[in-house]
Design an enzyme around this catalytic site. Structure first.
Site, PDB file in Angstrom:
ATOM      1  CE  LYS A   1      -1.694   1.557   3.964  1.00  0.00           C
ATOM      2  NZ  LYS A   1      -1.356   3.023   4.132  1.00  0.00           N
TER       3      LYS A   1
ATOM      4  NE  ARG B   1       0.468  10.680  10.001  1.00  0.00           N
ATOM      5  CZ  ARG B   1       0.020   9.570   9.390  1.00  0.00           C
ATOM      6  NH1 ARG B   1      -1.243   9.003   9.621  1.00  0.00           N
ATOM      7  NH2 ARG B   1       0.580   9.089   8.501  1.00  0.00           N
TER       8      ARG B   1
ATOM      9  CB  CYS C   1      -4.169  11.634  11.774  1.00  0.00           C
ATOM     10  SG  CYS C   1      -4.072   9.769  12.026  1.00  0.00           S
TER      11      CYS C   1
HETATM   12  C1  EPZ Z   1       4.334   7.087   6.396  1.00  0.00           C
HETATM   13  O1  EPZ Z   1       3.567   7.956   6.959  1.00  0.00           O
HETATM   14  C2  EPZ Z   1       3.378   5.836   6.332  1.00  0.00           C
HETATM   15  N1  EPZ Z   1       2.191   6.220   5.410  1.00  0.00           N
HETATM   16  C3  EPZ Z   1       2.822   5.401   7.772  1.00  0.00           C
HETATM   17  O2  EPZ Z   1       1.948   4.381   7.414  1.00  0.00           O
HETATM   18  C4  EPZ Z   1       3.906   5.340   8.486  1.00  0.00           C
HETATM   19  O3  EPZ Z   1       3.546   4.970   9.778  1.00  0.00           O
HETATM   20  C5  EPZ Z   1       5.099   6.358   8.452  1.00  0.00           C
HETATM   21  O4  EPZ Z   1       5.315   6.811   7.397  1.00  0.00           O
HETATM   22  C6  EPZ Z   1       6.138   6.219   9.228  1.00  0.00           C
HETATM   23  O5  EPZ Z   1       6.694   4.951   8.901  1.00  0.00           O
HETATM   24  C7  EPZ Z   1       2.175   6.093   4.263  1.00  0.00           C
HETATM   25  O6  EPZ Z   1       3.337   5.881   3.397  1.00  0.00           O
HETATM   26  C8  EPZ Z   1       0.986   6.415   3.231  1.00  0.00           C
HETATM   27  P1  EPZ Z   1       6.152  10.498   8.455  1.00  0.00           P
HETATM   28  P2  EPZ Z   1       3.999   9.640   7.166  1.00  0.00           P
HETATM   29  O7  EPZ Z   1       6.172  11.642   7.656  1.00  0.00           O
HETATM   30  O8  EPZ Z   1       4.686   9.985   5.785  1.00  0.00           O
HETATM   31  C9  EPZ Z   1       6.246  14.080  11.834  1.00  0.00           C
HETATM   32  C10 EPZ Z   1       0.142   3.025   7.801  1.00  0.00           C
HETATM   33  O9  EPZ Z   1      -0.374   2.406   8.714  1.00  0.00           O
HETATM   34  N2  EPZ Z   1       6.135  14.889  10.841  1.00  0.00           N
HETATM   35  O10 EPZ Z   1       7.282   9.622   8.367  1.00  0.00           O
HETATM   36  O11 EPZ Z   1       2.747  10.527   7.194  1.00  0.00           O
HETATM   37  C11 EPZ Z   1       4.976  12.982  11.986  1.00  0.00           C
HETATM   38  O12 EPZ Z   1       4.146  13.508  12.445  1.00  0.00           O
HETATM   39  C12 EPZ Z   1       0.561   4.346   7.877  1.00  0.00           C
HETATM   40  O13 EPZ Z   1       0.214   2.423   6.835  1.00  0.00           O
HETATM   41  C13 EPZ Z   1       6.193  16.198  10.981  1.00  0.00           C
HETATM   42  O14 EPZ Z   1       6.610  16.586  12.224  1.00  0.00           O
HETATM   43  O15 EPZ Z   1       4.863   9.543   8.267  1.00  0.00           O
HETATM   44  C14 EPZ Z   1       5.565  11.945  12.770  1.00  0.00           C
HETATM   45  O16 EPZ Z   1       5.635  11.957  14.066  1.00  0.00           O
HETATM   46  C15 EPZ Z   1       0.353   5.097   8.856  1.00  0.00           C
HETATM   47  N3  EPZ Z   1       6.188  17.077   9.792  1.00  0.00           N
HETATM   48  C16 EPZ Z   1       7.077  11.702  11.968  1.00  0.00           C
HETATM   49  O17 EPZ Z   1       7.445  12.960  11.452  1.00  0.00           O
HETATM   50  C17 EPZ Z   1       5.874  16.710   8.581  1.00  0.00           C
HETATM   51  O18 EPZ Z   1       5.774  17.751   7.833  1.00  0.00           O
HETATM   52  C18 EPZ Z   1       7.202  10.859  10.798  1.00  0.00           C
HETATM   53  O19 EPZ Z   1       6.128  11.116   9.901  1.00  0.00           O
HETATM   54  C19 EPZ Z   1       5.967  15.390   8.545  1.00  0.00           C
HETATM   55  C20 EPZ Z   1       5.996  14.503   9.486  1.00  0.00           C
END
Ligand code: EPZ
Length: 429
Positions: A22, A131, A126
């Protein structure tokens, strides 16, 4: 709303075909916005999120054609999507759609890179954490986009195109890295991305973009270099297997006992999780057919795990591991460092008889002799499947409510587990 009924206590045996990922499919489909030619994706899973993204891309003017069945194909084969963004007629991604799936916010990058403008709704709240998208916005701003926030929308403009630059992420972000790569692919000049996410899905997207004519190197490492090109062409790409689905079924087998082959699974995509499973007492054997997981009679051992970006233990397997540890012979500890509110499954597991204490980002799980079936509530995608895993070992009947969460990310779950001997069925509406 559909529910799933499970009667626990039966070991699992047989073969489970692992679907396409996915979390690779979504950014790959979004990458189609970067070219006017056709992108063909094979091994695409049939998931609610994929269907929703088709609608979101359609709103921009993208045609998505689902390939018909081929001779010899079964439901285990992924679908093939023929995606053409020849005519982008609308560069707005509306709140009604983006709020349903956060990853759709990533369309901002290819739209501003190719069309010079994008108006994308902020994703909103969320269940698993605040996020924010500040780092995604920072990335395109670093490449020269002018950013305004108005009425809950991010408006990005670059009428003369984006320019190569340096993007240093203060924390590892998967979405931020996808956004930076897609924006930089059509930028004028070279972009260097530091502290990039190293998840396998990043490398899969970069691999596909390079087939489309991009010049990306270092994907899969924390330093990625993108030499922008004037335009991208079409390509055909096979989506990599889903490592989170793989880890989920591996934990289900370790929980219920038995012996199952996870077909098409690739061990290098989830090494950390496989090591934890071996520490817990499951047998893990990899071959060119996939990964075989077995546990027959040996007790489950407690583990201590902290989630972190790849290649460490993934946050998307945290809930599943917690379910497994509810039956371990001793006390386990799981620390969640990625999302601040990813313990929604705890009280539902406690309803099944688990003993779990929470203290900030740390969960302490005291293993119990037995779990007992009960009605439980799914709250998000991964939390919902942890309830299914617990129910496989619980005595009696469990009803999992709100399974629409599951359908977002698991293809034909009850069919795949049922084929291996689980007593599981979907109760419609
Ligand atoms: C991706 O989400 C995945 N989603 C998530 O899977 C997964 O949990 C996550 O990566 C971490 O591995 C998809 O690929 C569609 P991040 P993403 O940006 O990109 C913070 C599932 O169950 N952050 O790596 O949204 C954020 O809040 C889903 O399939 C900021 O602060 O995750 C988090 O604490 C759930 N500012 C951390 O970074 C930003 O602009 C990591 O988030 C972006 C993120």
């Amino acid at each position: 709303m559909d529910r799933i009924r499970i009667v626990g206590g039966r070991p699992l045996s047989g073969t489970i075909p692992i679907s396409g990922a996915k979390n690779a499919t979504l950014p790959l489909m979004i990458a189609s916005l970067l070219t006017g030619e056709t992108l063909v994706l094979d091994n695409v899973p049939r998931l609610a999120d994929v269907g929703l993204l088709q609608r979101i891309l359609g709103n921009h003017g993208v045609d998505v054609m689902v390939g018909g069945k081929r001779a010899g194909e079964t439901a285990d084969h992924g679908q093939t999507l023929h995606i053409s963004a020849a005519h982008i007629v609308d560069t707005t991604a509306p709140y009604e759609l983006v709020s349903k799936m956060r990853a759709s916010f990533w369309v901002i990058a290819p739209l501003v890179a190719r069309m010079g403008e994008a108006r994308v709704s902020m994703p909103g709240g969320c269940a698993i954490g605040t996020r924010p998208v500040d780092l995604l916005i920072m990335a395109i701003e670093r490449l020269g986009a002018k950013i305004d926030i108005e009425g809950g929308y991010v408006i990005a403009q670059a009428p003369h195109g984006l320019k190569g630059g340096e993007i240093v992420f203060p924390k590892v972000t998967v979405g931020g890295t996808h956004t930076a790569i897609m924006a930089a692919a059509l930028a004028n000049g070279t972009t260097v991305i530091e502290n990039a996410a190293r998840e396998p899905e990043i490398a899969d997207v970069a691999d596909c973009l390079n087939k489309m004519g991009a010049r990306i190197s270092g994907a899969g490492t924390s330093r990625i270099v993108v030499e922008g090109v004037a335009r991208l062409g079409g390509a055909r790409h096979n989506v990599l297997p889903d490592r989170i689905e793989t880890g989920t079924y591996a934990m289900a087998v370790a929980m219920a006992g038995g012996d199952v082959l996870l077909q098409n699974a690739r061990p290098e995509l989830l090494q950390a999780a496989l090591e934890v499973l071996q520490m817990a007492g499951a047998a893990v054997v990899s071959s060119n057919q996939g990964i075989r997981i077995a546990r027959n009679g040996s007790a489950l051992a407690p583990v201590e795990v902290t989630t972190a970006p790849f290649p460490a233990f993934p946050t998307d397997l945290q809930a599943q591991l917690m379910a497994l540890m509810t039956r371990a012979n001793g006390t386990s500890c799981i620390v969640e460092t990625i999302f601040e509110n990813r313990f929604m499954h705890v009280q539902e597991l406690v309803r099944l008889g688990a003993r779990i204490q929470l203290e900030g980002e740390k969960a302490t799980i005291e293993g119990v002799e037995r779990l007992q079936g009960a009605p439980v509530m799914a709250t998000d995608l991964r939390a919902s499947v942890s309830l299914v895993i617990a129910a496989l070992a619980a005595e009696g009947e469990t009803i999992v409510n709100r399974v629409y969460h599951l359908d977002r990310g698991f293809e034909r779950l009850e069919d795949k587990l049922g084929r291996c001997g689980a007593t599981i069925e979907r109760l419609a509406g």
